[in-house]
Design a protein around this motif. Structure first.
Motif, PDB file in Angstrom:
ATOM      1  N   LEU A 119      36.854  30.368  33.806  1.00 47.93           N
ATOM      2  CA  LEU A 119      37.162  31.753  34.158  1.00 47.93           C
ATOM      3  C   LEU A 119      35.918  32.410  34.738  1.00 47.93           C
ATOM      4  O   LEU A 119      34.795  31.923  34.575  1.00 47.93           O
ATOM      5  CB  LEU A 119      37.715  32.537  32.964  1.00 47.93           C
ATOM      6  N   LEU A 120      36.135  33.533  35.411  1.00 47.90           N
ATOM      7  CA  LEU A 120      35.046  34.276  36.031  1.00 47.90           C
ATOM      8  C   LEU A 120      34.899  35.623  35.354  1.00 47.90           C
ATOM      9  O   LEU A 120      35.894  36.332  35.153  1.00 47.90           O
ATOM     10  CB  LEU A 120      35.325  34.489  37.528  1.00 47.90           C
ATOM     11  N   ARG A 121      33.670  35.996  35.018  1.00 55.19           N
ATOM     12  CA  ARG A 121      33.388  37.338  34.528  1.00 55.19           C
ATOM     13  C   ARG A 121      32.820  38.138  35.695  1.00 55.19           C
ATOM     14  O   ARG A 121      31.882  37.692  36.366  1.00 55.19           O
ATOM     15  CB  ARG A 121      32.410  37.297  33.358  1.00 55.19           C
ATOM     16  N   ILE A 122      33.401  39.307  35.931  1.00 56.41           N
ATOM     17  CA  ILE A 122      33.049  40.087  37.117  1.00 56.41           C
ATOM     18  C   ILE A 122      32.671  41.509  36.724  1.00 56.41           C
ATOM     19  O   ILE A 122      33.043  42.006  35.659  1.00 56.41           O
ATOM     20  CB  ILE A 122      34.199  40.121  38.138  1.00 56.41           C
ATOM     21  N   GLY A 123      31.924  42.186  37.592  1.00 56.45           N
ATOM     22  CA  GLY A 123      31.507  43.564  37.368  1.00 56.45           C
ATOM     23  C   GLY A 123      31.976  44.467  38.488  1.00 56.45           C
ATOM     24  O   GLY A 123      32.142  44.028  39.635  1.00 56.45           O
ATOM     25  N   GLY A 124      32.201  45.746  38.159  1.00 54.14           N
ATOM     26  CA  GLY A 124      32.620  46.720  39.164  1.00 54.14           C
ATOM     27  C   GLY A 124      34.076  46.634  39.555  1.00 54.14           C
ATOM     28  O   GLY A 124      34.465  47.155  40.603  1.00 54.14           O
ATOM     29  N   ALA A 125      34.897  46.008  38.728  1.00 54.86           N
ATOM     30  CA  ALA A 125      36.305  45.794  39.088  1.00 54.86           C
ATOM     31  C   ALA A 125      37.109  47.091  38.994  1.00 54.86           C
ATOM     32  O   ALA A 125      36.882  47.917  38.115  1.00 54.86           O
ATOM     33  CB  ALA A 125      36.927  44.732  38.185  1.00 54.86           C
ATOM     34  N   ASP A 126      38.069  47.256  39.890  1.00 55.55           N
ATOM     35  CA  ASP A 126      38.963  48.421  39.905  1.00 55.55           C
ATOM     36  C   ASP A 126      40.407  47.955  39.696  1.00 55.55           C
ATOM     37  O   ASP A 126      41.308  48.348  40.436  1.00 55.55           O
ATOM     38  CB  ASP A 126      38.830  49.180  41.232  1.00 55.55           C
ATOM     39  N   LEU A 127      40.615  47.104  38.690  1.00 58.05           N
ATOM     40  CA  LEU A 127      41.896  46.416  38.536  1.00 58.05           C
ATOM     41  C   LEU A 127      42.497  46.625  37.150  1.00 58.05           C
ATOM     42  O   LEU A 127      41.802  46.579  36.136  1.00 58.05           O
ATOM     43  CB  LEU A 127      41.699  44.915  38.781  1.00 58.05           C
ATOM     44  N   MET A 128      43.808  46.809  37.138  1.00 58.91           N
ATOM     45  CA  MET A 128      44.539  46.975  35.887  1.00 58.91           C
ATOM     46  C   MET A 128      44.727  45.623  35.205  1.00 58.91           C
ATOM     47  O   MET A 128      44.794  44.583  35.856  1.00 58.91           O
ATOM     48  CB  MET A 128      45.913  47.602  36.197  1.00 58.91           C
ATOM     49  N   ASP A 129      44.790  45.648  33.906  1.00 61.80           N
ATOM     50  CA  ASP A 129      45.005  44.425  33.136  1.00 61.80           C
ATOM     51  C   ASP A 129      46.291  43.742  33.589  1.00 61.80           C
ATOM     52  O   ASP A 129      47.336  44.386  33.732  1.00 61.80           O
ATOM     53  CB  ASP A 129      45.096  44.774  31.650  1.00 61.80           C
ATOM     54  N   GLY A 130      46.208  42.432  33.831  1.00 59.15           N
ATOM     55  CA  GLY A 130      47.368  41.667  34.243  1.00 59.15           C
ATOM     56  C   GLY A 130      47.588  41.583  35.743  1.00 59.15           C
ATOM     57  O   GLY A 130      48.522  40.905  36.194  1.00 59.15           O
ATOM     58  N   THR A 131      46.756  42.235  36.542  1.00 60.23           N
ATOM     59  CA  THR A 131      46.921  42.213  37.995  1.00 60.23           C
ATOM     60  C   THR A 131      46.889  40.773  38.526  1.00 60.23           C
ATOM     61  O   THR A 131      45.959  40.023  38.233  1.00 60.23           O
ATOM     62  CB  THR A 131      45.808  43.023  38.680  1.00 60.23           C
ATOM     63  N   PRO A 132      47.893  40.369  39.326  1.00 55.92           N
ATOM     64  CA  PRO A 132      47.891  39.016  39.892  1.00 55.92           C
ATOM     65  C   PRO A 132      46.854  38.870  41.012  1.00 55.92           C
ATOM     66  O   PRO A 132      46.779  39.716  41.905  1.00 55.92           O
ATOM     67  CB  PRO A 132      49.310  38.868  40.464  1.00 55.92           C
ATOM     68  N   ILE A 133      46.064  37.820  40.946  1.00 52.27           N
ATOM     69  CA  ILE A 133      45.089  37.509  41.987  1.00 52.27           C
ATOM     70  C   ILE A 133      45.706  36.491  42.939  1.00 52.27           C
ATOM     71  O   ILE A 133      46.177  35.433  42.517  1.00 52.27           O
ATOM     72  CB  ILE A 133      43.794  36.942  41.382  1.00 52.27           C
ATOM     73  N   LEU A 134      45.697  36.821  44.236  1.00 54.34           N
ATOM     74  CA  LEU A 134      46.280  35.927  45.243  1.00 54.34           C
ATOM     75  C   LEU A 134      45.257  34.968  45.825  1.00 54.34           C
ATOM     76  O   LEU A 134      45.599  33.846  46.201  1.00 54.34           O
ATOM     77  CB  LEU A 134      46.913  36.751  46.367  1.00 54.34           C
ATOM     78  N   ASP A 135      44.000  35.413  45.918  1.00 56.07           N
ATOM     79  CA  ASP A 135      42.961  34.547  46.489  1.00 56.07           C
ATOM     80  C   ASP A 135      41.589  35.114  46.137  1.00 56.07           C
ATOM     81  O   ASP A 135      41.444  36.303  45.832  1.00 56.07           O
ATOM     82  CB  ASP A 135      43.107  34.441  48.009  1.00 56.07           C
TER      83      ASP A 135
END
Length: 225
Positions: A119-135
């Motif tokens: 898994l990747l740990r990221i910073g500065g994300a503007d994403l809701m929990d469960g958001t599907p990542i396409l790429d």
């Protein structure tokens, strides 16, 4: 016209249970952290070979919370007070013909030995929990354009507020989440057209309900539950 079908490669694990209070763009609140958890088909470490060499990533994702909302040729950007219409392709509105979002995030860590695989740990994300990542794509030097014109977003005054939060309230949050919360609140999470100083607002962050009021340029946290 041919229709295309995409499937998520991963989903986001973040502290936002709803859309309210999520920063309007990625990178605004650097203290915000999240994780990208891959779907079983894409949990091979080979998929991430070399990714640790990059400091930032582009995420392409699906506005999954807007699936039934549809779209219009023009939208009312919140930062313009909700009173001015702009073309949908001149904005980053979530209500689009194809509900695809784009975020630039900081790569904090690549974890290969989690119970859910890499898994990747990221910073500065503007994403809701469960958001599907396409790429996921690496951010490279040519992606930066300092001379870029910013359209109406460059003309809108950045709205920030002074945050007042008593230590006894802030201590109810885990220590590692406090700076992120203060950063979120300093951006004034309210819609631009709401300015009633008596109104109480709330959202869920890191499993806690955050309650606040705003008077002028001062935001006061009234409770953390």
């Amino acid at each position: 016209m041919e229709e295309l079908t995409f499937r998520p490669i991963a989903h986001v694990r973040s502290d936002f249970a709803t859309k309210f209070a999520i920063p309007r763009q990625s990178g605004i609140v650097e203290e915000l952290t999240a994780e990208i958890v891959f779907e079983p088909e894409f949990r091979s470490p080979e998929c991430l070979r070399g990714i640790e060499g990059y400091s930032h990533l582009w995420l392409l994702w699906n506005f999954s919370a807007n699936r039934e909302e549809g779209w219009n040729p023009t939208v009312r950007p919140p930062r313009l007070g909700g009173n001015v219409r702009m073309g949908v392709f001149a904005t980053r509105s979530p209500y689009r013909p194809n509900p695809i979002g784009l975020s630039s995030v900081k790569l904090l860590e690549v974890v290969f030995d989690s119970p859910e695989g890499p898994l990747l740990r990221i910073g500065g994300a503007d994403l809701m929990d469960g958001t599907p990542i396409l790429d996921i794509k690496p951010y490279v030097a040519s992606d930066c354009h300092p001379e870029a014109r910013l359209g109406f977003t460059g003309e809108v005054e950045k709205r920030t507020v002074t945050v007042r939060c008593g230590e006894e309230l802030l201590c109810r949050l885990p220590e590692e989440k406090r700076a992120a919360l203060l950063g979120i609140l300093s951006q004034d999470p309210r819609p631009a057209y709401q300015n009633d100083p008596q109104r109480s607002y709330g959202f869920v962050f890191a499993g806690h309900e955050i309650r606040f009021q705003v008077a002028g340029t001062e935001l006061t946290v009234t409770d953390i539950l």
